[in-house]
Design a protein around this motif. Sequence first.
Motif, PDB file in Angstrom:
ATOM      1  N   GLN A  90       0.825  -1.206   0.000  1.00  0.00           N
ATOM      2  CA  GLN A  90       0.000   0.000   0.000  1.00  0.00           C
ATOM      3  C   GLN A  90       0.862   1.260   0.000  1.00  0.00           C
ATOM      4  OE1 GLN A  90      -0.410  -2.653   1.901  1.00  0.00           O
ATOM      5  NE2 GLN A  90      -2.518  -3.369   1.633  1.00  0.00           N
ATOM      6  N   ARG A  91       1.960   1.236   0.733  1.00  0.00           N
ATOM      7  CA  ARG A  91       2.826   2.411   0.784  1.00  0.00           C
ATOM      8  C   ARG A  91       3.582   2.587  -0.532  1.00  0.00           C
ATOM      9  NH1 ARG A  91       7.858   3.619   4.669  1.00  0.00           N
ATOM     10  NH2 ARG A  91       7.892   5.895   4.509  1.00  0.00           N
ATOM     11  N   ALA A  93       2.364   1.758  -3.376  1.00  0.00           N
ATOM     12  CA  ALA A  93       1.339   2.297  -4.274  1.00  0.00           C
ATOM     13  C   ALA A  93       1.186   3.800  -4.075  1.00  0.00           C
ATOM     14  CB  ALA A  93       0.009   1.588  -4.049  1.00  0.00           C
ATOM     15  N   ALA A  94       1.271   4.247  -2.825  1.00  0.00           N
ATOM     16  CA  ALA A  94       1.181   5.683  -2.552  1.00  0.00           C
ATOM     17  C   ALA A  94       2.344   6.435  -3.182  1.00  0.00           C
ATOM     18  CB  ALA A  94       1.142   5.916  -1.044  1.00  0.00           C
ATOM     19  N   GLY A  97       1.575   6.807  -6.774  1.00  0.00           N
ATOM     20  CA  GLY A  97       0.566   7.851  -6.909  1.00  0.00           C
ATOM     21  C   GLY A  97       1.165   9.237  -6.840  1.00  0.00           C
ATOM     22  N   GLU A 122      -3.116  -2.118  -6.506  1.00  0.00           N
ATOM     23  CA  GLU A 122      -3.532  -1.402  -5.301  1.00  0.00           C
ATOM     24  C   GLU A 122      -3.861   0.053  -5.637  1.00  0.00           C
ATOM     25  OE1 GLU A 122      -4.513  -0.402  -1.483  1.00  0.00           O
ATOM     26  OE2 GLU A 122      -4.099  -2.435  -2.200  1.00  0.00           O
ATOM     27  N   LEU A 123      -3.000   0.697  -6.419  1.00  0.00           N
ATOM     28  CA  LEU A 123      -3.233   2.089  -6.768  1.00  0.00           C
ATOM     29  C   LEU A 123      -4.496   2.236  -7.618  1.00  0.00           C
ATOM     30  CD1 LEU A 123      -2.270   5.018  -6.677  1.00  0.00           C
ATOM     31  CD2 LEU A 123      -0.890   4.551  -8.706  1.00  0.00           C
ATOM     32  N   SER A 125      -7.083   0.370  -7.623  1.00  0.00           N
ATOM     33  CA  SER A 125      -8.277   0.144  -6.796  1.00  0.00           C
ATOM     34  C   SER A 125      -8.643   1.383  -5.993  1.00  0.00           C
ATOM     35  CB  SER A 125      -8.048  -1.041  -5.855  1.00  0.00           C
ATOM     36  OG  SER A 125      -7.156  -0.706  -4.797  1.00  0.00           O
ATOM     37  N   GLN A 126      -7.659   2.245  -5.727  1.00  0.00           N
ATOM     38  CA  GLN A 126      -7.896   3.474  -4.962  1.00  0.00           C
ATOM     39  C   GLN A 126      -8.264   4.652  -5.854  1.00  0.00           C
ATOM     40  OE1 GLN A 126      -4.342   4.212  -2.714  1.00  0.00           O
ATOM     41  NE2 GLN A 126      -4.351   2.203  -1.722  1.00  0.00           N
ATOM     42  N   ARG A 127      -7.926   4.549  -7.143  1.00  0.00           N
ATOM     43  CA  ARG A 127      -8.155   5.668  -8.061  1.00  0.00           C
ATOM     44  C   ARG A 127      -9.002   5.201  -9.244  1.00  0.00           C
ATOM     45  NH1 ARG A 127      -2.950   9.703  -8.456  1.00  0.00           N
ATOM     46  NH2 ARG A 127      -2.430   9.764  -6.236  1.00  0.00           N
ATOM     47  N   VAL A 196      -8.286  -7.347  -4.020  1.00  0.00           N
ATOM     48  CA  VAL A 196      -8.239  -6.010  -4.612  1.00  0.00           C
ATOM     49  C   VAL A 196      -8.838  -5.993  -6.009  1.00  0.00           C
ATOM     50  CG1 VAL A 196      -6.664  -4.188  -5.398  1.00  0.00           C
ATOM     51  CG2 VAL A 196      -6.232  -5.369  -3.233  1.00  0.00           C
ATOM     52  N   ARG A 199     -12.294  -4.588  -7.063  1.00  0.00           N
ATOM     53  CA  ARG A 199     -12.522  -3.157  -6.868  1.00  0.00           C
ATOM     54  C   ARG A 199     -11.898  -2.302  -7.970  1.00  0.00           C
ATOM     55  NH1 ARG A 199     -10.521  -4.346  -1.544  1.00  0.00           N
ATOM     56  NH2 ARG A 199      -8.776  -2.897  -1.845  1.00  0.00           N
TER      57      ARG A 199
END
Length: 383
Positions: A90-91, A93-94, A97, A122-123, A125-127, A196, A199
């Motif tokens: 996750q980090r 992926a941040a 980003g 992961e990225l 799925s968040q965007r 993931v 999503r």
Amino acid sequence: MSPASRPASAADLAGQRVQVRYIRHGEVRARVSTIGADGDRAFVLVAGIGVASNYYENLAPGLGEFGPVHALDLPGFAGVPYPKRPMSIQRYAAVVGTVIDELGLADPVLVGHSMGTQVVAELASQRPELSTLVLIGPVTNPRERSLPKLAFRFLESSTHEPFRVAMLAVGAYLLCGFRWFSAVLPRMMRYRIEDVLPRIQAHTLVIRGEHDSLVPRSWLREMAGLLPRASTWEIEGAAHSVMYDHAKGVAELCVDHAREPFDTRSAEGAGQDLAADAADAADAAAGKLVQVADEEARNRKVRVTPRLVAQVLRSRWNEFFASAANRPRAIAEAKTEHFQAQVEAFRGAGAEPDGAGAESGAESGAEAGGGSQAEERGSQDRA
């Protein structure tokens, strides 16, 4: 064919230089190597655990049809300074980003290989605004999420990798170091990408090599069922690092997917640039596994000279030590020298038929992408 989708040629690439910069995310930094500058849509490439962005050296030149190509070295890898503590997927992926935001990229095409597929998934799925995703050799198969099984599958797949990939890996692992590699490995193994995938709203292209023991066909089919929009392909004769010796085929798949995602096409029009008949086209649209023939995906063979061999070895040596010392200007110079040797090796082949000369290993990325090449692609067998 519009200028934006015109195939890349050695002449187009001959004058280009590689730009290297660092982008900070909190207390850590990522190194970004960029080829090209024109165009409004970029590719962003994320490599796997322990390795460097030069794993994409054959693939990257074939992707620059819509804009620049940015290959990332994540914190702790390829000589990029170690973070104070191990990083989660996750980090990471941040960090990717932040790179996208700092570069001002509008809806880039995200490409991940191995652990890099976890990062970009992961990225994505968040965007939900990210529309196009490519997963090459996605890990980890949930049925073999243990160190002994993973190690065995890695060694099994490695027997089918070209010698050049082994040399790249050795240099990358030396830069990464056992301590950081062993700190990140458990986090990669524990990451449940299967949770993931549902999503992700992006149109997702998933690629495996025929001999990739880490990514069995059953796992790709399972992924296709989990992803809302999926197209799954297998490259005959390739292994886990499928985008290296088979960069030509992988680049064609990536560029055509970015131009018009396979899974959104009708059965009549789906994948006609790459599929030989209507049945394969329909399968690609439905997310079923379609196989690309080895001879159609493998890099072109070129003629090289002792001078070019010396140039490649010198640039690789210089890049290794510049990366270890974190000197971006020296890294850029070494990468540019290597890239120019690739382009010259390809141009030197001229009109030689396939099979003439010697394979340089990094040469044919200059021809690899260039959009659809239907006239050069033979029939493909469904796997």
